[in-house]
Design an enzyme around this catalytic site. Structure first.
Site, mmCIF file in Angstrom:
data_model
loop_
_atom_site.group_PDB
_atom_site.id
_atom_site.type_symbol
_atom_site.label_atom_id
_atom_site.label_comp_id
_atom_site.label_asym_id
_atom_site.label_seq_id
_atom_site.Cartn_x
_atom_site.Cartn_y
_atom_site.Cartn_z
ATOM 1 N N ARG A 16 -15.994 27.172 48.910
ATOM 2 C CA ARG A 16 -15.813 26.732 50.301
ATOM 3 C C ARG A 16 -16.682 27.573 51.238
ATOM 4 O O ARG A 16 -17.258 27.072 52.194
ATOM 5 C CB ARG A 16 -14.343 26.867 50.731
ATOM 6 N N TYR B 48 -10.014 10.249 48.028
ATOM 7 C CA TYR B 48 -9.730 10.743 49.376
ATOM 8 C C TYR B 48 -8.396 10.210 49.921
ATOM 9 O O TYR B 48 -8.226 10.113 51.137
ATOM 10 C CB TYR B 48 -10.863 10.367 50.330
ATOM 11 N N LYS C 164 -23.062 15.251 47.693
ATOM 12 C CA LYS C 164 -22.760 13.940 48.290
ATOM 13 C C LYS C 164 -24.030 13.070 48.391
ATOM 14 O O LYS C 164 -25.148 13.572 48.262
ATOM 15 C CB LYS C 164 -22.123 14.166 49.668
ATOM 16 N N HIS D 283 -19.071 18.677 48.755
ATOM 17 C CA HIS D 283 -17.602 18.670 48.781
ATOM 18 C C HIS D 283 -17.090 19.845 47.969
ATOM 19 O O HIS D 283 -17.709 20.231 46.977
ATOM 20 C CB HIS D 283 -17.058 17.381 48.159
ATOM 21 N N THR E 188 -16.994 22.180 57.778
ATOM 22 C CA THR E 188 -17.094 20.720 57.625
ATOM 23 C C THR E 188 -18.166 20.146 58.551
ATOM 24 O O THR E 188 -18.991 19.332 58.136
ATOM 25 C CB THR E 188 -15.736 20.061 57.958
ATOM 26 N N GLU F 213 -8.421 16.859 41.670
ATOM 27 C CA GLU F 213 -9.796 16.345 41.766
ATOM 28 C C GLU F 213 -10.535 16.454 40.432
ATOM 29 O O GLU F 213 -11.258 15.537 40.040
ATOM 30 C CB GLU F 213 -10.537 17.099 42.877
ATOM 31 N N ASN G 142 -22.229 15.462 55.144
ATOM 32 C CA ASN G 142 -22.306 16.926 55.163
ATOM 33 C C ASN G 142 -22.604 17.546 53.791
ATOM 34 O O ASN G 142 -22.194 18.665 53.496
ATOM 35 C CB ASN G 142 -21.050 17.523 55.810
ATOM 36 N N PHE H 290 -11.603 8.033 60.221
ATOM 37 C CA PHE H 290 -12.910 7.982 59.561
ATOM 38 C C PHE H 290 -12.821 7.571 58.085
ATOM 39 O O PHE H 290 -13.823 7.581 57.381
ATOM 40 C CB PHE H 290 -13.633 9.331 59.690
ATOM 41 N N ARG I 179 -24.119 23.692 54.051
ATOM 42 C CA ARG I 179 -24.026 22.671 55.094
ATOM 43 C C ARG I 179 -24.945 22.999 56.275
ATOM 44 O O ARG I 179 -25.500 22.094 56.896
ATOM 45 C CB ARG I 179 -22.570 22.499 55.518
HETATM 46 P P1 GDP Z 1 -13.927 19.265 53.940
HETATM 47 O O1 GDP Z 1 -12.767 19.784 53.131
HETATM 48 O O2 GDP Z 1 -14.707 20.340 54.634
HETATM 49 O O3 GDP Z 1 -14.838 18.339 53.138
HETATM 50 O O4 GDP Z 1 -13.322 18.383 55.139
HETATM 51 P P2 GDP Z 1 -12.059 17.395 55.216
HETATM 52 O O5 GDP Z 1 -11.218 17.460 53.976
HETATM 53 O O6 GDP Z 1 -11.413 17.624 56.537
HETATM 54 O O7 GDP Z 1 -12.736 15.940 55.295
HETATM 55 C C1 GDP Z 1 -13.254 15.304 54.159
HETATM 56 C C2 GDP Z 1 -14.591 14.710 54.506
HETATM 57 O O8 GDP Z 1 -14.410 13.682 55.477
HETATM 58 C C3 GDP Z 1 -15.592 15.669 55.166
HETATM 59 O O9 GDP Z 1 -16.297 16.484 54.261
HETATM 60 C C4 GDP Z 1 -16.509 14.703 55.875
HETATM 61 O O10 GDP Z 1 -17.430 14.073 54.958
HETATM 62 C C5 GDP Z 1 -15.529 13.645 56.370
HETATM 63 N N1 GDP Z 1 -15.037 13.953 57.728
HETATM 64 C C6 GDP Z 1 -14.206 14.968 58.101
HETATM 65 N N2 GDP Z 1 -13.956 14.931 59.427
HETATM 66 C C7 GDP Z 1 -14.637 13.845 59.895
HETATM 67 C C8 GDP Z 1 -14.773 13.263 61.189
HETATM 68 O O11 GDP Z 1 -14.208 13.749 62.194
HETATM 69 N N3 GDP Z 1 -15.546 12.149 61.288
HETATM 70 C C9 GDP Z 1 -16.168 11.587 60.213
HETATM 71 N N4 GDP Z 1 -16.933 10.483 60.393
HETATM 72 N N5 GDP Z 1 -16.067 12.115 58.973
HETATM 73 C C10 GDP Z 1 -15.322 13.231 58.815
#
Ligand code: GDP
Length: 138
Positions: A86, A50, A10, A116, A92, A127, A113, A58, A103
């Site tokens: 993962r 996304y 990222k 991805h 996350t 994807e 973070n 967010f 991470r």
């Molecule tokens: P991942 O699969 O671990 O990447 O997590 P998710 O699919 O839940 O979310 C996608 C991405 O959105 C995450 O990797 C973060 O960059 C962002 N994200 C997830 N949860 C939050 C949150 O609570 N706040 C904010 N600002 N960003 C978030």
């Protein structure tokens, strides 16, 4: 059986110069890099990627972040690639990420973070197809 997953370095991790170290960890963990490219994506492209998160609070901030600078996109292959990538990424929220995960080492916040990874075979297929053409995956 070999499996493919989709990975991103990222913008935060790219900006901080962690790309090389992250690719090193990927190689050490036994993934084959099937395809790799650097790109600067638009906010609209990030929104399409996304789309599952479009109703989350967010979403606007996430798509702005993902289009804030260059990223490196990869297709990774090995047995159990989706779950193993993962695991190497970590939780996350870096505050919850285990020792030794990417991470834990490189992420600055729950949004910025570092990496991805696809979370299931269906999302991996979507994807990979969203960012790579078939001829890039031979
Ligand atoms: P991942 O699969 O671990 O990447 O997590 P998710 O699919 O839940 O979310 C996608 C991405 O959105 C995450 O990797 C973060 O960059 C962002 N994200 C997830 N949860 C939050 C949150 O609570 N706040 C904010 N600002 N960003 C978030």
């Amino acid at each position: 059986m070999q499996e493919r997953t989709f990975a991103i370095v990222k913008p935060d991790a790219f900006r901080k110069g962690y790309t090389g170290e992250i690719i090193g960890e990927i190689a050490k963990a036994g993934f084959k890099v099937v395809a790799i490219k650097k790109a600067s994506i638009s906010k609209a492209q990030a929104a399409g990627f996304y789309a599952v998160h479009k109703d989350r609070p967010f979403f606007d901030s996430l798509t702005a972040f993902m289009s804030s600078g260059p990223i490196v996109m990869m297709v990774l292959e090995k047995a159990n690639a989706i779950a193993d990538w993962r695991k190497l990424m970590g939780a996350t929220n870096p505050a919850n990420a285990e020792e030794g995960t990417l991470r834990k080492k490189f992420a600055g916040s729950i949004e910025e973070n570092a990496v991805h990874g696809s979370d299931a075979p269906e999302t991996a297929a979507f994807e990979i197809g969203y960012w790579f053409a078939g001829y890039e995956l031979i």
